[in-house]
Design an enzyme around this catalytic site. Structure first.
Site, PDB file in Angstrom:
ATOM      1  CD1 TRP A   1       0.368  -6.579  -2.045  1.00  0.00           C
ATOM      2  CD2 TRP A   1      -0.407  -7.079  -0.017  1.00  0.00           C
ATOM      3  NE1 TRP A   1       0.768  -7.854  -1.751  1.00  0.00           N
ATOM      4  CE2 TRP A   1       0.303  -8.192  -0.515  1.00  0.00           C
ATOM      5  CE3 TRP A   1      -0.988  -7.167   1.256  1.00  0.00           C
ATOM      6  CZ2 TRP A   1       0.455  -9.371   0.201  1.00  0.00           C
ATOM      7  CZ3 TRP A   1      -0.850  -8.348   1.964  1.00  0.00           C
ATOM      8  CH2 TRP A   1      -0.128  -9.433   1.436  1.00  0.00           C
TER       9      TRP A   1
ATOM     10  CE  LYS B   1      15.908 -12.808  -3.099  1.00  0.00           C
ATOM     11  NZ  LYS B   1      16.154 -12.447  -1.763  1.00  0.00           N
TER      12      LYS B   1
ATOM     13  CG  ASN C   1      -0.751   2.935   3.282  1.00  0.00           C
ATOM     14  OD1 ASN C   1      -1.598   2.766   2.415  1.00  0.00           O
ATOM     15  ND2 ASN C   1       0.487   3.322   3.019  1.00  0.00           N
ATOM     16  N   GLY C   2      -2.559   0.482   6.548  1.00  0.00           N
ATOM     17  CA  GLY C   2      -2.674  -0.099   7.884  1.00  0.00           C
ATOM     18  C   GLY C   2      -3.876  -1.020   7.937  1.00  0.00           C
TER      19      GLY C   2
ATOM     20  CG  HIS D   1      18.905 -36.550   8.735  1.00  0.00           C
ATOM     21  ND1 HIS D   1      19.157 -37.738   9.404  1.00  0.00           N
ATOM     22  CD2 HIS D   1      20.076 -35.863   8.751  1.00  0.00           C
ATOM     23  CE1 HIS D   1      20.408 -37.748   9.829  1.00  0.00           C
ATOM     24  NE2 HIS D   1      20.984 -36.613   9.428  1.00  0.00           N
TER      25      HIS D   1
ATOM     26  CD  GLU E   1      11.696 -13.002  -2.439  1.00  0.00           C
ATOM     27  OE1 GLU E   1      12.926 -13.018  -2.599  1.00  0.00           O
ATOM     28  OE2 GLU E   1      11.091 -12.032  -1.977  1.00  0.00           O
TER      29      GLU E   1
ATOM     30  CE  LYS F   1      12.705  -3.893  -1.623  1.00  0.00           C
ATOM     31  NZ  LYS F   1      13.582  -5.062  -1.786  1.00  0.00           N
TER      32      LYS F   1
ATOM     33  CB  CYS G   1      -0.954   0.058   1.176  1.00  0.00           C
ATOM     34  SG  CYS G   1      -2.131  -1.281   1.212  1.00  0.00           S
TER      35      CYS G   1
ATOM     36  NE  ARG H   1       4.742   1.424   0.535  1.00  0.00           N
ATOM     37  CZ  ARG H   1       5.205   1.823   1.710  1.00  0.00           C
ATOM     38  NH1 ARG H   1       6.318   2.505   1.769  1.00  0.00           N
ATOM     39  NH2 ARG H   1       4.576   1.538   2.820  1.00  0.00           N
TER      40      ARG H   1
ATOM     41  CD  GLU I   1      18.354 -14.199   0.370  1.00  0.00           C
ATOM     42  OE1 GLU I   1      17.523 -14.542   1.221  1.00  0.00           O
ATOM     43  OE2 GLU I   1      18.165 -13.225  -0.390  1.00  0.00           O
TER      44      GLU I   1
END
Ligand code: AGP
Length: 623
Positions: free
Chosen positions: A74, A500, A100-101, A519, A503, A618, A2, A27, A496
């Site tokens: 969003w 990547k 926003n929120g 395992h 995503e 983001k 947002c 964002r 990481e």
């Protein structure tokens, strides 16, 4: 997640609103809208999908007016459609709000407003704010109160405050009024609002990026503050302190140019910016004379830091992976016990902590809701809190007792790259600093500094693997599952690398400590499931090679990332990517580079929207 923009002044509002929303695209959002006021009429335009859709609408049907607000949404409450896109309006269509929120008690509020006969047009929590303001203002006007510029539109402000006191949750919001086009009201609780001060104009945004180039004078609104903004005046009040003098700051352009500079995507640009970002993160922070690192903003005395018995690193996502590497390095160099906690878990856990526990919140954006909440909880318990953060003036940077900025420059791609490597570097410098406060020798400190200084060039060299990585990406782009294996300092690299790929290419990828594979995950291995293995040097080399052999024995392809040429590896694996060898504690900062590139090229080959992957934001400002 947002974004908010607003304008009041002598220019047409919509060009700034549109450009501002474009700059907030990074964002993450799924719909957008603006509203302007002209001759006591609202002109509202909304669209689903990218800002370019909104731009088409505005080109076909302009929104005139020198006052306006805009929003990228969003979806949280209700689907991504035009009905739910902001701005939202009150019953009479005379008040417009962008928010926003999250309004946690919106269901109860909505029901009581509906019981009063107010009809809702959206499924959002935000619409209740517009309706509450509308209900209060109608009552006040009916009672004979009149809004006037001379008394700073106090009736309008009172109506907004009447609504705010009924909200539970978080908000950063801007309100405009169809019948009072000389004013805009902004308020904040837990969700950032930045005001831009211009000549006969004011701007509002949810972060500073839309303001760059329009003004360099900004005011960060703090929690419980409300701003009454006209073209020529700005008055800020605090819920408990009454009127306060706004603190006008100089907007820092944050170094790097936020354009694409000829790169096809921000992610690729930011991967290639890493050598410079690392240099900037290190600049002025290592002292060869004292054989240590130095930080200006920790705001704790060396004897307080020397007394720390335990460090908690808290973060989410990629920043959590940086924290995991930080744990390995700090424990190794400084001998301080470290725990790495997911912020979303830490905020509701109640771990027993002794007095000398120090918290670091690691966050690129400085706005991640869970990280902010974990930091507040630790502060409430009386522990010192420090931030490792990229965005200057962000909520976490402001609320922490002190901290270290990354100086990585703006990171626009949703997939974090240069923020990750600079976070790892800052943690390594902190490990050196804490180590030198304790038992790390002068000589050892100097050696570490030399190793840190080698890093930018080593990363630049690792970037030269780009063509080879692209070739490997083409070979495996059709596979649906990937394993990423690493050990010790490179276990976080495996996590990481897998994140990547997930995503931005929407492929299944799992990161594991190499030896843990037998395992369970080894059951996944087949000829269509590549394993990306970060091969270490030193005493665990043979052990990781044994894991590689286990994968190969089951027909699984192996892509190895090696530090320096290694014939032994090449003989066994299918594809090798060679990066420069540096000391093992900083090798992950170099070895992650080809994994970032691999994810990037696979995503491009699969036709994915690299910089704005589906469902992701983001800055994750909701719980
Ligand atoms: C990184 O690629 C991700 N987009 C995500 O995991 C991110 O790291 C996480 O949301 C935390 O963000 P922060 O660093 O801004 O707090």
């Amino acid at each position: 997640m947002c974004g908010i923009v607003g304008y009041i002044g002598e220019q047409e509002a919509s060009p700034f609103l549109l450009e501002g929303l474009r700059r907030l695209e990074y964002r993450g959002y799924d719909s957008a809208g603006i509203v302007t006021v002209d001759r006591h009429r609202f002109h509202s335009r909304k669209s689903v999908g990218r800002i370019v859709e909104l731009e088409h609408k505005l080109r076909a049907d302009d929104a005139a007016g020198q006052l306006g607000i805009g929003h990228t949404r969003w979806a949280t409450h209700g689907a991504a459609n035009e009905k739910n896109a902001h701005p939202h309006f009150d019953q009479r269509g005379a008040i417009a709000v962008v928010h926003n929120g999250v309004v946690e008690n919106f269901r109860g509020l909505r029901e009581s407003l509906q019981a009063e006969g107010r009809a809702f047009k959206s499924e959002t929590d935000s619409e209740v704010i517009a309706q509450l303001i509308g209900a209060s203002l109608e009552k006040r006007l009916a009672a004979g109160e009149t809004p006037a510029a001379a008394d700073r539109y106090s009736v309008l402000v009172d109506a907004v405050n009447d609504a705010l006191v009924r909200l539970r949750g978080t908000y950063g919001l801007v309100v405009i009024f169809r019948d009072f086009p000389g004013v805009m009201i902004a308020a904040r609780l837990g969700s950032p609002i930045v005001l831009g001060v211009g000549a006969s104009e004011h701007f509002v945004a949810s972060d500073a990026s839309p303001l760059v180039g329009y003004t360099d004078k900004i005011v960060y609104l703090a929690d419980h503050q409300t701003a009454v903004i006209t073209a020529n005046s700005l008055h800020v009040t605090h819920r408990d302190q009454g009127q306060i003098q706004p603190h006008v700051e100089q907007l820092q352009a944050n170094g790097a140019d936020a354009g694409l500079d000829g790169y096809p995507h921000y992610m690729l640009k930011e991967i290639f910016e890493q050598p410079e970002a690392l240099r900037n993160a290190m600049r002025g922070r290592v002292s060869e004379d004292d054989a240590t690192a130095k930080f200006g903003g920790l705001n704790l005395r060396p004897n307080q830091l020397r007394g720390v018995d335990r460090i908690i690193l808290t973060a989410c996502g990629t920043s959590w992976h940086a924290g995991l590497l930080g744990e390995y390095i700090i424990e190794d160099l400084a001998g301080i016990p470290v725990e790495v906690e997911y912020a979303s878990e830490l905020r509701y856990r109640n771990p027993p902590l002794d007095n000398n526990t120090l918290l670091f919140a690691i966050t690129q954006s400085g706005e991640t809701a869970d990280t902010l909440a974990a930091l507040r909880e630790m502060k409430r318990k009386g522990h010192p809190t420090l931030a490792i953060c990229n965005v200057v003036g962000s909520s976490i940077a402001q609320e922490a007792d002190g901290g270290v900025y990354l100086h990585a420059g703006p990171e626009v791609g949703v997939a974090s790259t240069k923020a990750y490597t600079t976070q790892c570097l800052v943690l390594a410098m902190l490990a050196l600093y804490f180590g030198r406060l304790r038992n790390l020798s002068f000589e050892a400190g100097q050696k570490i500094i030399r190793q840190l200084q080698e890093l930018p060039d080593a990363v630049a060299k690792a970037l030269e693997t780009n063509d080879e990585v692209k070739r490997i990406a083409a070979k495996y782009a059709e596979c649906r599952n990937f394993l990423y294996l690493g050990r010790q300092f490179n276990f976080p690299t495996a996590l990481e690398g897998a994140l990547k790929l997930k995503e931005i290419s929407y492929l299944h990828a799992e990161g594991y400590p190499a030896a843990e594979m037998k395992h369970g995950p080894i059951a996944l291995v087949d000829e269509r499931t590549p394993s990306v293995v970060v091969v270490p040097r030193g005493f665990v080399f043979e052990k990781v090679m044994a894991n590689v052999e286990e994968v190969k024995a089951r027909g699984g392809p192996v892509i190895a990332v090696c530090a320096e040429e290694c014939e032994r590896v090449k003989e066994v694996v299918d594809d090798t990517i060679t990066v420069p060898a540096v000391d093992s504690f900083v090798q992950p900062i170099v070895s992650i580079v080809p994994l970032q590139l691999l994810a990037y090229h696979i995503a491009v080959l699969r036709g994915c929207d690299v910089d704005k992957p589906r469902n992701l934001a983001k800055s994750v400002t909701v719980e």
